[in-house]
Motif scaffolding. Structure first.
Motif, PDB file in Angstrom:
ATOM      1  N   ALA A  80      18.691 -13.639  -2.856  1.00  0.00           N
ATOM      2  CA  ALA A  80      18.779 -13.501  -1.799  1.00  0.00           C
ATOM      3  C   ALA A  80      17.173 -12.946  -1.466  1.00  0.00           C
ATOM      4  O   ALA A  80      16.441 -12.667  -2.500  1.00  0.00           O
ATOM      5  CB  ALA A  80      19.757 -12.164  -1.247  1.00  0.00           C
ATOM      6  N   PRO A  81      16.076 -13.649  -0.420  1.00  0.00           N
ATOM      7  CA  PRO A  81      14.537 -12.742   0.020  1.00  0.00           C
ATOM      8  C   PRO A  81      15.218 -11.475   0.349  1.00  0.00           C
ATOM      9  O   PRO A  81      15.706 -11.333   1.324  1.00  0.00           O
ATOM     10  CB  PRO A  81      13.406 -13.965   0.801  1.00  0.00           C
ATOM     11  N   GLU A  82      13.548 -10.675   0.316  1.00  0.00           N
ATOM     12  CA  GLU A  82      14.401  -9.438   1.415  1.00  0.00           C
ATOM     13  C   GLU A  82      13.562  -9.527   2.708  1.00  0.00           C
ATOM     14  O   GLU A  82      13.924  -9.369   3.211  1.00  0.00           O
ATOM     15  CB  GLU A  82      13.070  -8.170   0.292  1.00  0.00           C
ATOM     16  N   GLU A  92       8.731  -9.313   0.899  1.00  0.00           N
ATOM     17  CA  GLU A  92       8.195  -8.325   1.406  1.00  0.00           C
ATOM     18  C   GLU A  92       9.165  -7.782   2.095  1.00  0.00           C
ATOM     19  O   GLU A  92       9.907  -8.173   2.566  1.00  0.00           O
ATOM     20  CB  GLU A  92       6.939  -8.651   2.103  1.00  0.00           C
ATOM     21  N   PRO A  93       9.363  -6.243   1.856  1.00  0.00           N
ATOM     22  CA  PRO A  93       8.588  -5.863   1.621  1.00  0.00           C
ATOM     23  C   PRO A  93       8.173  -4.847   0.382  1.00  0.00           C
ATOM     24  O   PRO A  93       7.808  -4.396   0.531  1.00  0.00           O
ATOM     25  CB  PRO A  93       8.896  -4.469   2.823  1.00  0.00           C
ATOM     26  N   ILE A  94       9.310  -5.549   0.054  1.00  0.00           N
ATOM     27  CA  ILE A  94       9.270  -4.484  -1.995  1.00  0.00           C
ATOM     28  C   ILE A  94       8.254  -5.494  -2.869  1.00  0.00           C
ATOM     29  O   ILE A  94       8.299  -4.270  -3.678  1.00  0.00           O
ATOM     30  CB  ILE A  94      10.867  -5.105  -2.311  1.00  0.00           C
ATOM     31  N   LEU A  99       3.906  -4.487  -9.520  1.00  0.00           N
ATOM     32  CA  LEU A  99       2.675  -3.121 -10.096  1.00  0.00           C
ATOM     33  C   LEU A  99       1.978  -4.480  -8.893  1.00  0.00           C
ATOM     34  O   LEU A  99       1.003  -5.742  -8.255  1.00  0.00           O
ATOM     35  CB  LEU A  99       1.470  -4.034 -10.746  1.00  0.00           C
ATOM     36  N   HIS A 100       1.637  -3.089  -7.625  1.00  0.00           N
ATOM     37  CA  HIS A 100       0.953  -4.200  -6.315  1.00  0.00           C
ATOM     38  C   HIS A 100      -0.452  -3.103  -6.767  1.00  0.00           C
ATOM     39  O   HIS A 100      -0.759  -2.119  -6.793  1.00  0.00           O
ATOM     40  CB  HIS A 100       0.901  -3.575  -5.008  1.00  0.00           C
ATOM     41  N   TRP A 101      -1.538  -3.965  -5.981  1.00  0.00           N
ATOM     42  CA  TRP A 101      -2.488  -2.890  -5.392  1.00  0.00           C
ATOM     43  C   TRP A 101      -3.012  -3.622  -4.510  1.00  0.00           C
ATOM     44  O   TRP A 101      -3.417  -4.752  -4.337  1.00  0.00           O
ATOM     45  CB  TRP A 101      -3.452  -3.176  -6.488  1.00  0.00           C
ATOM     46  N   PRO A 102      -4.054  -3.171  -3.809  1.00  0.00           N
ATOM     47  CA  PRO A 102      -4.477  -3.509  -2.277  1.00  0.00           C
ATOM     48  C   PRO A 102      -5.217  -4.544  -2.472  1.00  0.00           C
ATOM     49  O   PRO A 102      -6.010  -4.226  -3.729  1.00  0.00           O
ATOM     50  CB  PRO A 102      -4.539  -2.332  -1.172  1.00  0.00           C
ATOM     51  N   SER A 103      -5.687  -5.670  -1.865  1.00  0.00           N
ATOM     52  CA  SER A 103      -6.621  -6.403  -1.786  1.00  0.00           C
ATOM     53  C   SER A 103      -7.949  -6.272  -1.485  1.00  0.00           C
ATOM     54  O   SER A 103      -7.708  -5.044  -0.757  1.00  0.00           O
ATOM     55  CB  SER A 103      -6.262  -7.935  -0.733  1.00  0.00           C
ATOM     56  N   PRO A 104      -9.202  -6.374  -2.382  1.00  0.00           N
ATOM     57  CA  PRO A 104     -10.147  -5.926  -1.995  1.00  0.00           C
ATOM     58  C   PRO A 104     -11.053  -5.520  -0.750  1.00  0.00           C
ATOM     59  O   PRO A 104      -9.998  -7.217  -0.164  1.00  0.00           O
ATOM     60  CB  PRO A 104     -11.390  -6.388  -3.318  1.00  0.00           C
TER      61      PRO A 104
END
Length: 138
Positions: free
Chosen positions: A108-110, A62-64, A133-138
């Motif tokens: 390296a982590p973000e 996170e955040p990428i 691909l990101h989508w918000p949790s329901p």
């Protein structure tokens, strides 16, 4: 951490409308007026036999990238500094950005809450992340 999802070798193309425009994060825009063509997500797959899907598990990128994101990984691409990679480090899969510092290679982590991992003789770069691909949790 990382979990795999089976990929179909063949199947119908997934054609989605593609709007060749930028979308403002402010005032609404009538995007439907700007649909140019259909986009086949298979266009991004250069090496079908070496391409895998997987889900990201954890928040070190996170955040990428976010927990649960769907990742498209190509094992045929040679990893270079700056690529987000799937690596086997200390016997476990991890998703990190590949960095080089002099003669040292780093994973390296973000997210700054996590440590940078130094690659060693047992570290294996398993694949390069092409798409997240990101989508918000329901």
């Amino acid at each position: 951490m990382f979990s795999f999802i089976a990929r179909q070798e063949t199947g119908p193309a997934l054609l989605l409308p593609l709007a060749l425009m930028r979308f403002r994060a402010g005032f609404p825009s009538p995007a439907e007026d700007h649909i140019d063509r259909s986009l086949d997500l298979n266009e991004f797959i250069l090496h079908p036999a070496a391409t895998f899907y997987g889900r990201l598990d954890g928040d070190s990128m996170e955040p990428i990238m976010h927990d649960g994101d769907l990742l498209v990984i190509d094992r045929a691409i040679e990893a270079r500094p700056g690529h987000v990679v799937i690596a086997i480090h200390a016997g476990d899969f991890t998703v990190k950005r590949l960095r080089q510092s002099g003669n040292r290679w780093l994973l390296a982590p973000e997210n700054p809450a996590y440590p940078v991992l130094e690659c060693n003789d047992e570290t294996e770069i398993w694949g390069v992340v092409l798409i997240s691909l990101h989508w918000p949790s329901p």
